[in-house]
Design an enzyme around this catalytic site. Structure first.
Site, PDB file in Angstrom:
ATOM      1  N   GLU A 116      91.643  57.576 104.385  1.00  0.00           N
ATOM      2  CA  GLU A 116      92.883  57.737 103.583  1.00  0.00           C
ATOM      3  C   GLU A 116      94.129  57.338 104.368  1.00  0.00           C
ATOM      4  O   GLU A 116      95.090  58.114 104.466  1.00  0.00           O
ATOM      5  CB  GLU A 116      92.995  59.185 103.070  1.00  0.00           C
ATOM      6  CG  GLU A 116      91.883  59.535 102.107  1.00  0.00           C
ATOM      7  CD  GLU A 116      92.047  60.865 101.396  1.00  0.00           C
ATOM      8  OE1 GLU A 116      92.933  61.667 101.761  1.00  0.00           O
ATOM      9  OE2 GLU A 116      91.265  61.107 100.448  1.00  0.00           O
ATOM     10  N   GLU A 173      84.589  59.915  98.306  1.00  0.00           N
ATOM     11  CA  GLU A 173      85.004  61.304  98.073  1.00  0.00           C
ATOM     12  C   GLU A 173      85.225  61.458  96.579  1.00  0.00           C
ATOM     13  O   GLU A 173      86.096  60.798  96.013  1.00  0.00           O
ATOM     14  CB  GLU A 173      86.292  61.653  98.827  1.00  0.00           C
ATOM     15  CG  GLU A 173      86.110  61.830 100.311  1.00  0.00           C
ATOM     16  CD  GLU A 173      87.348  62.387 101.014  1.00  0.00           C
ATOM     17  OE1 GLU A 173      88.058  63.234 100.434  1.00  0.00           O
ATOM     18  OE2 GLU A 173      87.604  61.952 102.146  1.00  0.00           O
TER      19      GLU A 173
HETATM   20  O1  AHR Z   1      87.665  66.528 101.242  1.00  0.00           O
HETATM   21  C1  AHR Z   1      88.839  67.162 101.625  1.00  0.00           C
HETATM   22  C2  AHR Z   1      89.922  66.175 102.026  1.00  0.00           C
HETATM   23  O2  AHR Z   1      90.309  65.434 100.900  1.00  0.00           O
HETATM   24  C3  AHR Z   1      89.536  65.124 103.023  1.00  0.00           C
HETATM   25  O3  AHR Z   1      89.691  65.560 104.329  1.00  0.00           O
HETATM   26  C4  AHR Z   1      90.491  64.025 102.742  1.00  0.00           C
HETATM   27  O4  AHR Z   1      89.966  62.759 103.057  1.00  0.00           O
HETATM   28  C5  AHR Z   1      90.828  64.177 101.273  1.00  0.00           C
HETATM   29  O5  AHR Z   1      92.175  64.148 101.039  1.00  0.00           O
END
Ligand code: AHR
Length: 497
Positions: A173, A292
């Site tokens: 990110e 994610e």
């Molecule tokens: O999964 C939790 C967080 O969400 C992770 O660390 C990050 O990559 C995202 O913003």
């Protein structure tokens, strides 16, 4: 009673399903690692300190690949802190999550755990505080057989054989202002391509994931992808997508359509990749890694009071999931399968305790959240070739969208098992749908697993895992077709021989 028709024909094949579509994610965050996968002294801990009860549930989910060690954590992490004798490892501040990192679990321990879980590593390198040096050093330490300083250091640390990590994330990110060492698209694109270059100089056979936008709503969405790909296109295999969804407005009808947002996100990013490909006159396709995804919001209030820099791992982002969350997770899995031609890797974020299907009690057992089930079903029965379902069904309206299909569905043909599995979400909160299902070549409905009939906000807890699916009566096929009632607000798995 409303009526619908689903037609599954192998000629509508989408793509082979990459098993890594059922990946997950373990970050050094809250109780994911410490108190989740690793808890020496717990009654179920094995000789390495890993909780056996957790391992058993992870194996049940059958997760082929696990992203590690972060997440936001990785952007301030020095991998060297987590290797070598445990007693010499430094305790550090983890600025991303206002925690203390004991470094008692690092590369070696996590690889041991993955071996026990039957999963492979998807390793994210730190491109927040670090860069090219990190990239060349960690790959030499992890993957070179021996005879150099770093590979011999690994041997000295007790790992004679290289880890042979094949799949690497170039940071996490990096577009997010919250990220340690966040970057502009140009800064990140330049850094990512230089890291990719050295890593591929070492081994052209590895696979690399570059960071796409942190979520669809980022102000830089689109421009970020274009610019990052402009730099990295020929050096990477995948571009990442991340998305978390919520029902903060308590509008469940709209919530259950959120997988349509996921679908839009995938299609838009795929389009950007193809546009860059065309402009560059490239011969290769960049695939997508949705590394994610999940529902995330239940814990937000709790987390505002989380302790900072505590010695014990704090319980952070421990969402307790309910029945409607499980339905939407089923919807996400349908969407990922529908896009199996483009999405080759996806990681349910996360796996244990932190926005997770598996929860642990510090002194007691491990237990299954509601979202455990649709994920397990897809991982277990969703391997093979994804097949588009032709759907004729009643349309529904909600605050966020009009004219949405009440029924969402996709099928997977598993040639080895000679089985076609149909996943069906009925997202309507009102309509039971009498559905005629036609599956080409089907002889028998072997099993119908149904997750239905629960109060939308019903949750599980330790020792009380009543919110779970059950096998229901299958009925007899008439040739290749069968009539089935798909109840309102339900997730269904139909296994045809
Ligand atoms: O999964 C939790 C967080 O969400 C992770 O660390 C990050 O990559 C995202 O913003």
């Amino acid at each position: 009673m409303s009526k619908a028709k689903l037609i599954i024909d192998v000629k509508n094949a989408i793509s082979d399903v990459d098993p890594r579509l059922y990946g997950s994610f373990v970050e050094h965050l809250g109780r994911a690692v410490y108190g989740g996968v690793y808890q020496p002294g717990h009654p179920s801990a094995d000789e390495d300190g890993f909780r056996r009860d957790v391992l058993e549930l992870v194996r049940e989910l059958d997760v082929p690949v696990i992203r590690y060690p972060g997440g936001n954590f990785v952007s301030g992490y020095n991998w060297e802190d987590g290797v070598g004798p445990k007693s010499e490892r430094p305790v550090r501040l983890d600025l991303a999550w206002a925690s203390k990192e004991s470094n008692q679990v690092g590369l070696s321990e996590f690889q041991d755990w993955l071996d026990k879980a039957g999963s492979e590593m998807m390793y994210a390198i730190n491109l927040g505080t670090r860069g090219v040096d990190e990239a060349r050093n960690i790959i030499e330490y992890a993957n070179h057989p021996g005879g150099t300083y770093l590979s011999d250091l690994r041997k000295k640390h007790g790992r004679d054989k290289p880890y042979n990590i094949k799949l690497w994330c170039l940071g996490n990110e990096m577009d997010g202002p919250w990220q340690i060492g966040a970057k502009t698209a140009t800064e990140y694109g330049r850094l990512a391509v230089e890291c990719a270059k050295v890593m591929k100089m070492f081994d052209p056979g590895i696979e690399l994931v570059a960071c796409g936008s942190s979520f669809l709503g980022m102000p830089t969405f689109g421009e970020w992808e274009r610019e990052v790909l402009e730099h990295t296109y020929e050096q990477i295999e995948y571009l990442s997508l991340h998305s978390y969804f919520n029902n903060i407005k308590n509008d469940t009808a709209s919530f259950l359509t959120k997988n349509i947002d996921m679908d839009d996100f995938i299609k838009t990013v795929a389009g950007i990749c193809d546009e860059v490909k065309a402009r560059k006159g490239s011969k290769k396709d960049v695939m997508l890694s949705f590394d994610e995804w999940n529902v995330w919001y239940h814990s937000q209030e709790n987390d505002k009071n989380a302790p900072r820099w505590s010695d014990d791992p704090p319980g952070l982002i421990e969402d307790i999931y309910n029945f409607e969350d499980a339905l939407l997770v089923g919807g996400f899995l349908i969407t990922l399968l529908k896009n199996a031609d483009r999405v080759k890797i996806a990681c349910l974020a996360q796996l244990v305790n932190v926005i997770a299907p598996i929860m642990t009690d510090p002194a007691g057992g491990a237990w299954k959240q509601t979202i455990f089930y649709p994920f397990m079903h897809a991982s277990k029965y969703g391997r093979g070739t994804a097949i588009k379902a032709e759907i004729l069904c009643p349309k529904i309206d909600c605050a966020e969208r009009d004219g949405v299909d009440s029924i969402d569905s996709v099928a997977v043909w598993n040639g080895e098992q000679k089985e076609t599995t149909l996943f069906i979400l009925n997202r309507s909160l009102e309509l039971d749908v009498d559905t005629e299902i036609v599956v080409s070549g089907a002889k028998e409905l072997k099993e119908h697993i149904q997750f239905a009939g629960f109060e939308l906000k019903a949750e599980n807890s330790l020792g009380n895992e009543k919110v779970c699916p059950a096998s229901v009566n299958c009925g007899i096929m008439n040739g290749e077709s069968i009539e089935i009632k798909i109840p309102k607000a339900s997730w269904n798995v139909l296994r045809f021989r």
